[in-house]
Design an enzyme around this catalytic site. Structure first.
Site, PDB file in Angstrom:
ATOM      1  CE  LYS A   1      -3.147 -12.589  57.094  1.00  0.00           C
ATOM      2  NZ  LYS A   1      -2.728 -12.252  58.471  1.00  0.00           N
TER       3      LYS A   1
ATOM      4  CB  SER B   1      -3.150 -15.617  60.511  1.00  0.00           C
ATOM      5  OG  SER B   1      -2.926 -14.227  60.437  1.00  0.00           O
TER       6      SER B   1
ATOM      7  CB  SER C   1      -0.461 -12.978  61.898  1.00  0.00           C
ATOM      8  OG  SER C   1      -1.281 -13.848  62.615  1.00  0.00           O
TER       9      SER C   1
HETATM   10  N1  GLN Z   1      -2.160 -16.417  66.616  1.00  0.00           N
HETATM   11  C1  GLN Z   1      -2.753 -15.189  67.054  1.00  0.00           C
HETATM   12  C2  GLN Z   1      -4.265 -15.296  67.014  1.00  0.00           C
HETATM   13  O1  GLN Z   1      -4.732 -16.307  66.623  1.00  0.00           O
HETATM   14  C3  GLN Z   1      -2.276 -14.032  66.229  1.00  0.00           C
HETATM   15  C4  GLN Z   1      -2.932 -13.953  64.913  1.00  0.00           C
HETATM   16  C5  GLN Z   1      -2.584 -12.703  64.176  1.00  0.00           C
HETATM   17  O2  GLN Z   1      -1.594 -12.034  64.462  1.00  0.00           O
HETATM   18  N2  GLN Z   1      -3.431 -12.348  63.241  1.00  0.00           N
HETATM   19  O3  GLN Z   1      -4.947 -14.424  67.358  1.00  0.00           O
END
Ligand code: GLN
Length: 489
Positions: free
Chosen positions: A78, A153, A177
């Protein structure tokens, strides 16, 4: 498609070890697959083809080394993790020109274990989002249906693994995410306990929530990657000083689920769950019962406050963490400003996307004098209650089971104008981050209406990744394998 690509990570690892496949052949197979599928997917921000080939040739020239458990295995990372000499953007324009001079600890451990990095995966900007649509660079598509999002994400990591561009990937999970894109793409995604994996070199979003973890095709593969990246690190003071269990041995010791009690939180199995998701997940729980597991109903009574508490804590921490991107030390600097404060404002306005700016503003607000007690302190208190709920529930069972996402992958653009609706999609994943516990998403088949993958979430006790992986592996092997995703078949 080369038959090499159809191997799992551990399958490839064994062929490499036996000398049946060269590291270069494995890398070439991935690069060919990337070339064939990237036009449809856009899963990777950077493909590091030349360096990957050179590294593979180096490994082949030196010969197989049994001390390197991932010798010759191609992986994607990532783009939130620093990679020495390899551009790292966090999917933000503000880091457009950032080439780190050091590896994140998890990346360094993978490299030391013999892994070869083929590319950096797309993501929501600074990991803020649930669909990867917040990337400043490109729109990643779901390998099952190019009109749908891959989740987020870590959507690029999940799409890349599922499409067989690489044999495994690292993602990060602040509020779901890793697990959510794994669920929506149909691969395995493991979020370790908070403190199990060093965050050194991870671009921080919510420091008390962030964890790095693997996305892979199988549970065995996830265990193989976790074994390499887990463990104490003096460079991250929140990384736990605890020994790492033998995950491979834990998997082998569990032929069925007799003696296992699975807790089903009532708050996770009812309202708000899409019909086809509910159907697949209940079938998966029946499969677990068929393997000898006992199920009990448990309760997580404070989970209704999880979204509110999470978004306050995460945005507060983000507003503080992102203060370092000021146009001075990293990345993009506005050239037209006449004085310093103006330069900060212009660089940050141009460098950060809308969602990131929204979160910095809300995060700054909830931490401001006069509002801190009403918002941040309250959220921290709720977080404690959520943690206690999990402890009480996990005292009655070995693991908890529930959905990952209330719905299968949705259509691109369906929620981009409605951030609150998008936040609600995280309802089943974020409480685990607030509690700091490990969780995994495993594929439970395709939804009857959408034909899209549905993931089952299993959640365990702190630092009991061995127990969690063992249950997940046994169940994973008994659940239907959906095969090669349609959009890239
Ligand atoms: N969707 C969640 C957020 O926007 C989790 C994102 C994540 O785990 N990085 O914060």
């Amino acid at each position: 498609m080369s038959d090499l690509i159809s191997l799992t990570l551990t399958g490839l690892r064994d062929r490499l070890a036996a000398g049946e496949v060269s590291a270069r052949a494995a890398v070439d197979a991935c690069l060919a697959r990337i070339q064939a599928t990237e036009p449809a997917l856009s899963a990777l921000i950077t493909v590091d083809a030349d360096a990957a080939r050179a590294r593979a040739d180096e490994l082949d020239a030196a010969g197989y080394d049994p001390a390197k458990p991932l010798w010759g295995v191609p992986l994607a990372i990532k783009d939130a993790l620093t990679t020495k000499g390899l551009r790292t953007t966090c999917a933000s324009k503000i880091l457009d020109n950032f080439t780190p001079f050091y590896d994140a600890e998890a990346v360094a451990r993978l490299r030391a274990a013999g892994a070869v990095i083929v590319g950096k995966a797309n993501m929501d900007e600074f990991a803020m989002g649930s669909s990867t649509e917040n990337s400043a660079y490109q729109l990643t598509r779901n390998p099952w249906d190019a009109e749908r999002i891959p989740g987020g994400s870590s959507g690029g990591s999940a799409a890349s693994v599922t499409a067989r561009q690489c044999f495994g990937a690292l993602g990060t999970d602040t509020g779901g995410s890793i697990r959510q894109p794994a669920s929506l793409c149909g691969c395995v995604g493991l979020k370790p306990s908070y403190g199990r994996v060093s965050r050194y070199g991870l671009v921080a979003y919510g420091s008390s929530l962030d964890q790095i973890g693997p996305l892979t095709r199988t549970v065995e593969d996830a265990a193989a990657l976790l074994a390499v990246i887990a463990g104490p690190d003096a460079k991250d003071s929140t990384c736990a000083d605890r020994p790492v269990d033998d995950y491979a041995a834990a998997l082998a010791a569990r032929p069925d689920l007799s003696g296992t009690t699975i807790g089903l939180p009532v708050e996770f199995w009812g309202q708000g769950l899409d019909g086809e998701v509910d159907e697949r997940l209940r079938a998966a729980v029946d499969t677990a019962r068929g393997l000898g597991a006992k199920t009990v109903e448990v309760s997580l009574p404070h989970s209704k406050y999880a979204i509110a508490a999470y978004y306050i804590v995460a945005m507060a921490e983000a507003s503080s963490n992102l203060a370092r991107f000021d146009g001075v030390r990293y990345g993009v600097r506005d050239a037209g400003a006449e004085e310093l404060v103006d330069m900060y404002a212009r660089s940050r306005s141009a460098g950060f996307g809308d969602e990131v700016q929204r979160r910095i503003m809300i995060g700054t607000y909830v931490l401001s004098a006069g509002y801190y007690d009403a918002y941040y302190r309250k959220a921290a208190q709720v977080r404690r209650l959520i943690r206690d709920d999990f402890a009480a529930a996990l005292a009655q069972c070995d693991v908890l089971a529930g959905p990952v996402s209330p719905v299968p992958a949705w259509k691109i653009g369906a929620m981009t104008d409605d951030p609150l609706q998008m936040y609600l999609m995280d309802i089943f994943t974020i409480s685990l981050n607030l509690a700091g516990l490990p969780g995994i998403s495993i594929p439970a088949g395709l939804g009857a209406t959408s034909g899209m993958p549905v993931g089952l979430q299993l959640m365990g006790r702190a630092f009991d990744e061995a127990g969690l992986l063992a249950v997940a592996n046994t169940l994973f092997k008994a659940l239907p394998d959906a095969g090669l995703p349609r959009a890239v078949a």
